[in-house]
Design a protein around this motif. Structure first.
Motif: not given
Length: 133
Positions: A50-61
């Protein structure tokens, strides 16, 4: 020889447990009327946490700009280990709109392992996800 067998068996079990069960994801997005340049955001890889996602959500979306219509859906198939946490597709129009679409406007469907787990529709957009965002 018994020690070698035990060590090999333990390593084989550990390796098998390290591999997550992968789930087949199918996103389908459509519209009740012709729409040019609809914005679709979706998740096709599991973020590491979750930390990696919330730091840069567009990297995973990732984002796709597509033309939709009654007989022109957008479909994407992906594989995720944790669809309860990460499976998601959202569609809408880029920028502000002067008037909402006619009902139902946008529609989406999310399937996990060929089972429909979420649907949505709306005049300004639609969001299909298991997790409440």
């Amino acid at each position: 020889m018994a020690g070698l067998f035990t060590t090999t068996a333990v390593l084989a079990v550990a390796s098998a447990q390290a591999q997550p069960v992968m789930h087949q994801i199918r996103y389908t997005v459509g519209a009740s009327q012709d729409i040019a340049n609809a914005e679709i955001y979706y998740r096709d890889v599991d973020p590491p946490n979750w930390a990696d996602y919330s730091h840069n959500p567009y990297l995973y979306t990732p984002n796709a700009e597509v033309n939709l219509g009654p007989n022109q859906p957008w479909v994407l198939e992906a594989t995720l280990a944790n669809p309860d946490d990460w499976a998601m597709v959202v569609v809408g129009l880029p920028g502000p709109t002067t008037a909402p679409l006619q009902e139902p406007g946008f529609v989406c469907e999310l399937r996990v392992d060929d089972v429909v787990v979420a649907t949505d529709s709306g005049t300004k957009g639609a969001l299909c996800s298991i997790r409440p965002w």
